[in-house]
Design a protein around this motif. Structure first.
Motif, PDB file in Angstrom:
ATOM      1  N   ARG A   1     -13.332   0.340   1.667  1.00  0.00           N
ATOM      2  CA  ARG A   1     -13.085   1.144   0.472  1.00  0.00           C
ATOM      3  C   ARG A   1     -12.514   0.286  -0.653  1.00  0.00           C
ATOM      4  NH1 ARG A   1     -12.830   6.919   1.361  1.00  0.00           N
ATOM      5  NH2 ARG A   1     -14.485   7.226   2.867  1.00  0.00           N
TER       6      ARG A   1
ATOM      7  N   ILE B   1      -5.741   3.009   3.286  1.00  0.00           N
ATOM      8  CA  ILE B   1      -6.956   2.565   2.608  1.00  0.00           C
ATOM      9  C   ILE B   1      -7.921   2.134   3.707  1.00  0.00           C
ATOM     10  CG2 ILE B   1      -7.962   1.024   0.890  1.00  0.00           C
ATOM     11  CD1 ILE B   1      -5.035   0.610  -0.165  1.00  0.00           C
TER      12      ILE B   1
ATOM     13  N   ALA C   1       0.836  -1.207   0.000  1.00  0.00           N
ATOM     14  CA  ALA C   1       0.000   0.000   0.000  1.00  0.00           C
ATOM     15  C   ALA C   1       0.867   1.252   0.000  1.00  0.00           C
ATOM     16  CB  ALA C   1      -0.922  -0.004   1.209  1.00  0.00           C
TER      17      ALA C   1
ATOM     18  N   GLN D   1      -3.114   3.180  -5.615  1.00  0.00           N
ATOM     19  CA  GLN D   1      -2.884   3.105  -4.168  1.00  0.00           C
ATOM     20  C   GLN D   1      -1.895   2.016  -3.760  1.00  0.00           C
ATOM     21  OE1 GLN D   1      -7.130   2.660  -3.205  1.00  0.00           O
ATOM     22  NE2 GLN D   1      -6.928   4.527  -1.973  1.00  0.00           N
TER      23      GLN D   1
ATOM     24  N   ILE E   1     -10.056  -0.753  -3.494  1.00  0.00           N
ATOM     25  CA  ILE E   1      -8.610  -0.572  -3.666  1.00  0.00           C
ATOM     26  C   ILE E   1      -8.351  -0.201  -5.125  1.00  0.00           C
ATOM     27  CG2 ILE E   1      -6.348  -1.681  -3.586  1.00  0.00           C
ATOM     28  CD1 ILE E   1      -7.475  -3.420  -1.280  1.00  0.00           C
TER      29      ILE E   1
END
Length: 168
Positions: A142, A138, A134, A148, A144
């Motif tokens: 939510r 996050i 990552a 991100q 992905i």
């Protein structure tokens, strides 16, 4: 769906149809993976001629419309914009993921989400994110997005490496 005057409340030479009834007709005509979110009609009802009518959903570019056609003349009586979403199964964060954290079965899952557009920067398969890292926080639940996360580096900063040069 051909609609005849017997289905509508009559008033003289015209019939009134409610926004809810129009929503029902549009919803029946929308095909998967699209779903009807809303109908763009600012009045509570519209008046239609006392003639056989058809109700069809037409897609023009990225927009959808409910087209009401007079079957006796073939002319459009009304063209009503629709707000349509796309239902997709996508990869989401199961728990809040911190920057630098490796994505795995513990912190990711597949969930069905509704988008206002056809998503192209998200993942549809868990295998495509597992092992990636990552870049940002996050939040749990939510979607992905591709921007991100990143592939882990083969060589870490400060790590010793052996370089072999060959000349032929």
């Amino acid at each position: 769906i051909a609609l005849f005057f017997s289905l509508l409340k009559g008033v003289g030479w015209t019939f009134e149809i409610s926004k809810e009834q129009l929503y029902f007709f549009a919803k029946k005509k929308i095909k998967s993976p699209y779903i009807l979110l809303n109908i763009t009609l600012y009045a509570n009802s519209i008046k239609l001629p006392d003639k056989p009518l058809s109700f069809d959903v037409v897609k023009k570019g990225n927009s959808f419309y409910l087209v009401i056609t007079d079957l006796t003349t073939g002319r459009s009586v009304y063209i009503i914009p629709l707000k349509v979403g796309v239902k997709k199964r996508v990869v989401v964060a199961k728990t809040t993921i911190k920057p630098g954290e490796v994505l795995s079965p513990k912190n990711t899952e597949i969930k069905e989400k509704i988008f206002n557009y056809e998503p192209n920067n998200v993942f549809f398969n868990l295998a495509n994110v597992w092992g990636k890292i990552a870049k940002t926080y996050i939040k749990a639940g939510r979607v992905i997005k591709k921007e991100q996360i990143y592939e882990p580096y083969l060589v870490k900063s400060g790590q010793r490496v052996k370089i072999i040069f060959q000349y032929q």
